[in-house]
Design a protein around this motif. Structure first.
Motif, PDB file in Angstrom:
ATOM      1  N   THR A 208      40.169  68.388  24.569  1.00  0.00           N
ATOM      2  CA  THR A 208      39.841  66.985  24.844  1.00  0.00           C
ATOM      3  C   THR A 208      40.040  66.657  26.330  1.00  0.00           C
ATOM      4  O   THR A 208      39.210  65.990  26.959  1.00  0.00           O
ATOM      5  CB  THR A 208      40.698  66.049  23.983  1.00  0.00           C
ATOM      6  N   ALA A 209      41.142  67.143  26.896  1.00  0.00           N
ATOM      7  CA  ALA A 209      41.438  66.891  28.311  1.00  0.00           C
ATOM      8  C   ALA A 209      40.397  67.508  29.229  1.00  0.00           C
ATOM      9  O   ALA A 209      40.149  66.999  30.329  1.00  0.00           O
ATOM     10  CB  ALA A 209      42.822  67.436  28.651  1.00  0.00           C
ATOM     11  N   ALA A 210      39.774  68.595  28.750  1.00  0.00           N
ATOM     12  CA  ALA A 210      38.753  69.273  29.557  1.00  0.00           C
ATOM     13  C   ALA A 210      37.365  68.674  29.334  1.00  0.00           C
ATOM     14  O   ALA A 210      36.376  69.189  29.877  1.00  0.00           O
ATOM     15  CB  ALA A 210      38.741  70.760  29.223  1.00  0.00           C
ATOM     16  N   GLY A 211      37.297  67.603  28.530  1.00  0.00           N
ATOM     17  CA  GLY A 211      36.013  66.964  28.266  1.00  0.00           C
ATOM     18  C   GLY A 211      35.161  67.700  27.259  1.00  0.00           C
ATOM     19  O   GLY A 211      33.943  67.470  27.168  1.00  0.00           O
ATOM     20  N   LYS A 212      35.789  68.574  26.489  1.00  0.00           N
ATOM     21  CA  LYS A 212      35.058  69.337  25.473  1.00  0.00           C
ATOM     22  C   LYS A 212      35.330  68.756  24.084  1.00  0.00           C
ATOM     23  O   LYS A 212      36.230  67.933  23.909  1.00  0.00           O
ATOM     24  CB  LYS A 212      35.498  70.809  25.504  1.00  0.00           C
ATOM     25  N   LYS A 213      34.554  69.201  23.115  1.00  0.00           N
ATOM     26  CA  LYS A 213      34.803  68.789  21.740  1.00  0.00           C
ATOM     27  C   LYS A 213      36.157  69.322  21.298  1.00  0.00           C
ATOM     28  O   LYS A 213      36.556  70.436  21.666  1.00  0.00           O
ATOM     29  CB  LYS A 213      33.706  69.307  20.814  1.00  0.00           C
ATOM     30  N   THR A 214      36.853  68.547  20.491  1.00  0.00           N
ATOM     31  CA  THR A 214      38.190  68.949  20.062  1.00  0.00           C
ATOM     32  C   THR A 214      38.135  70.031  18.987  1.00  0.00           C
ATOM     33  O   THR A 214      37.054  70.430  18.528  1.00  0.00           O
ATOM     34  CB  THR A 214      38.967  67.722  19.534  1.00  0.00           C
ATOM     35  N   VAL A 215      39.288  70.510  18.592  1.00  0.00           N
ATOM     36  CA  VAL A 215      39.401  71.478  17.501  1.00  0.00           C
ATOM     37  C   VAL A 215      39.657  70.709  16.205  1.00  0.00           C
ATOM     38  O   VAL A 215      40.580  69.879  16.148  1.00  0.00           O
ATOM     39  CB  VAL A 215      40.563  72.471  17.741  1.00  0.00           C
ATOM     40  N   LYS A 216      38.880  70.981  15.197  1.00  0.00           N
ATOM     41  CA  LYS A 216      39.129  70.377  13.894  1.00  0.00           C
ATOM     42  C   LYS A 216      40.167  71.236  13.179  1.00  0.00           C
ATOM     43  O   LYS A 216      39.929  72.420  12.918  1.00  0.00           O
ATOM     44  CB  LYS A 216      37.851  70.301  13.070  1.00  0.00           C
ATOM     45  N   ILE A 217      41.310  70.642  12.862  1.00  0.00           N
ATOM     46  CA  ILE A 217      42.420  71.390  12.258  1.00  0.00           C
ATOM     47  C   ILE A 217      42.589  70.973  10.796  1.00  0.00           C
ATOM     48  O   ILE A 217      42.685  69.786  10.487  1.00  0.00           O
ATOM     49  CB  ILE A 217      43.734  71.129  13.008  1.00  0.00           C
ATOM     50  N   GLU A 218      42.617  71.954   9.911  1.00  0.00           N
ATOM     51  CA  GLU A 218      42.929  71.709   8.509  1.00  0.00           C
ATOM     52  C   GLU A 218      44.208  72.476   8.180  1.00  0.00           C
ATOM     53  O   GLU A 218      44.283  73.684   8.421  1.00  0.00           O
ATOM     54  CB  GLU A 218      41.784  72.158   7.596  1.00  0.00           C
ATOM     55  N   ASP A 219      45.205  71.754   7.681  1.00  0.00           N
ATOM     56  CA  ASP A 219      46.464  72.433   7.351  1.00  0.00           C
ATOM     57  C   ASP A 219      46.650  72.508   5.850  1.00  0.00           C
ATOM     58  O   ASP A 219      46.206  71.645   5.100  1.00  0.00           O
ATOM     59  CB  ASP A 219      47.655  71.746   8.016  1.00  0.00           C
ATOM     60  N   PHE A 220      47.338  73.563   5.423  1.00  0.00           N
ATOM     61  CA  PHE A 220      47.514  73.879   4.011  1.00  0.00           C
ATOM     62  C   PHE A 220      48.973  74.240   3.736  1.00  0.00           C
ATOM     63  O   PHE A 220      49.671  74.736   4.620  1.00  0.00           O
ATOM     64  CB  PHE A 220      46.613  75.053   3.615  1.00  0.00           C
ATOM     65  N   PRO A 221      49.443  74.025   2.497  1.00  0.00           N
ATOM     66  CA  PRO A 221      50.823  74.382   2.162  1.00  0.00           C
ATOM     67  C   PRO A 221      51.127  75.864   2.317  1.00  0.00           C
ATOM     68  O   PRO A 221      52.243  76.248   2.663  1.00  0.00           O
ATOM     69  CB  PRO A 221      50.958  73.948   0.697  1.00  0.00           C
ATOM     70  N   THR A 222      50.119  76.727   2.065  1.00  0.00           N
ATOM     71  CA  THR A 222      50.329  78.175   2.192  1.00  0.00           C
ATOM     72  C   THR A 222      49.178  78.795   2.966  1.00  0.00           C
ATOM     73  O   THR A 222      48.067  78.244   3.023  1.00  0.00           O
ATOM     74  CB  THR A 222      50.415  78.869   0.815  1.00  0.00           C
ATOM     75  N   ASN A 223      49.426  79.960   3.533  1.00  0.00           N
ATOM     76  CA  ASN A 223      48.387  80.649   4.295  1.00  0.00           C
ATOM     77  C   ASN A 223      47.230  81.137   3.420  1.00  0.00           C
ATOM     78  O   ASN A 223      46.067  81.049   3.837  1.00  0.00           O
ATOM     79  CB  ASN A 223      48.999  81.815   5.072  1.00  0.00           C
ATOM     80  N   PRO A 224      47.493  81.669   2.210  1.00  0.00           N
ATOM     81  CA  PRO A 224      46.364  82.077   1.362  1.00  0.00           C
ATOM     82  C   PRO A 224      45.378  80.947   1.083  1.00  0.00           C
ATOM     83  O   PRO A 224      44.175  81.197   0.943  1.00  0.00           O
ATOM     84  CB  PRO A 224      47.052  82.553   0.073  1.00  0.00           C
ATOM     85  N   GLU A 225      45.863  79.713   1.019  1.00  0.00           N
ATOM     86  CA  GLU A 225      44.953  78.581   0.805  1.00  0.00           C
ATOM     87  C   GLU A 225      44.043  78.379   2.016  1.00  0.00           C
ATOM     88  O   GLU A 225      42.855  78.047   1.871  1.00  0.00           O
ATOM     89  CB  GLU A 225      45.754  77.312   0.523  1.00  0.00           C
TER      90      GLU A 225
END
Length: 321
Positions: A208-225
């Protein structure tokens, strides 16, 4: 397994209150043969010290109950996971078992959400947490890594392994991702409250600071998910610690589904976490870890799981940054 203890019996040197020749003969027999009961107990004591040489370092309450409750998110192979029989297996359980033999106690793994493990230590649900947890100053000081606000008393760590963080994608579908900077405008799945989540948030701000599109982050309770979400093409990539990423790539469909992109970054120590103030148990765990490192047992465990690149022989307390 209960803590190894020495039970001594009181030598009975005069069993028969008799007089005359019989009493004299009995006394002479004890003198000639020695105190056989005491001799046997001495052998038992020596054996106990040999089988659990560091048991005397434990806090009295832990030694008495004979168990150490371990909080762990048991869905992070090869560090900890369950096998087909439901048994907890992996790097952490093997190291814990070896430490337990030095201390004469059994380490009992209890499954919990990774994000709740430190709170579980504060609430005394667990004696320790052992779950591929990176030793960081924020965790040591009870600081929320996102807001930088004080959220708890913090924990102490006994460091036992070193790992960086990797990005992996569906095989043949890297979408040009080679470094964290390539994630701008893309999506990534991470496990909640992990170092990978911290890095993803930092990268989103950087984009965002570099004027680019941000990263869409999805978080999950476990890594396999998170991995399941990626396989269904819901996210472009997943981030996890290098040993976990490498294991997933190798074992997911015999290497057919995932591939690691780029190099691992931000290598740091995994630590066995204990609530602040639990100094005696912390120091006992450190001493036992140093003992299995010195004996070579630690290296055998690391080699068994094929993660020699993560060897950490320092066994420092709070060595993370």
């Amino acid at each position: 397994m209960t803590a190894s203890t020495t039970r001594r019996t009181t030598a009975q040197k005069s069993r028969i209150a008799a007089v005359g020749a019989i009493a004299v003969a009995g006394a002479l027999l004890l003198t000639a043969c020695g105190d056989q009961t005491k001799s046997d107990d001495t052998k038992t004591s020596d054996s106990s010290k040999s089988s659990a040489p560091l048991a005397n370092l434990l806090p009295a309450d832990v030694k008495a109950k004979g168990t150490v409750k371990v909080g762990s998110d048991i869905a992070y192979a090869p560090v900890e996971s369950t096998d087909a029989s439901g048994k907890t297996v992996g790097i952490d359980p093997d190291i814990a078992e070896a430490i337990g033999k030095q201390l004469g106690v059994k380490f009992e793994f209890q499954n919990g959400k990774f994000a709740d493990l430190i709170a579980g230590l504060a609430a005394k649900r667990y004696d320790i947490a052992m779950s591929a947890m990176t030793d960081t100053k924020d965790r040591q000081n009870g600081i929320d890594s996102d807001t930088k606000q004080k959220v708890g008393a913090g924990v102490d760590f006994v460091d036992y392994f070193t790992a960086g963080v990797s990005i992996y994608t569906n095989k043949g579908a890297t979408k040009g991702i080679k470094t964290w900077d390539d994630l701008c405008g893309k999506s990534i799945g991470v496990q909640t409250a992990t170092f990978s989540q911290d890095l993803a948030k930092a990268q989103a701000k950087k984009c965002t600071a570099a004027g680019k599109k941000t990263v869409k982050i999805e978080d999950f309770p476990t890594n396999p998910e998170a991995e399941t979400r990626m396989r269904s093409k819901g996210v472009d990539a997943v981030s996890a610690d290098f040993p976990i990423a490498a294991y997933s790539v190798k074992h997911s469909g015999d290497g057919k589904y995932f591939e690691i992109v780029g190099e691992q970054v931000e290598a740091g120590p995994y630590g066995i976490a204990l609530a602040k103030g639990n100094d005696k148990l912390r120091d006992a765990v450190q001493a036992a870890l140093k003992a299995i490192i010195k004996s070579g047992e630690y290296d055998k465990i690391i080699a068994k799981w094929g993660v020699e690149a993560g060897v950490n022989h320092d066994a420092k307390i709070n060595g993370g940054s």
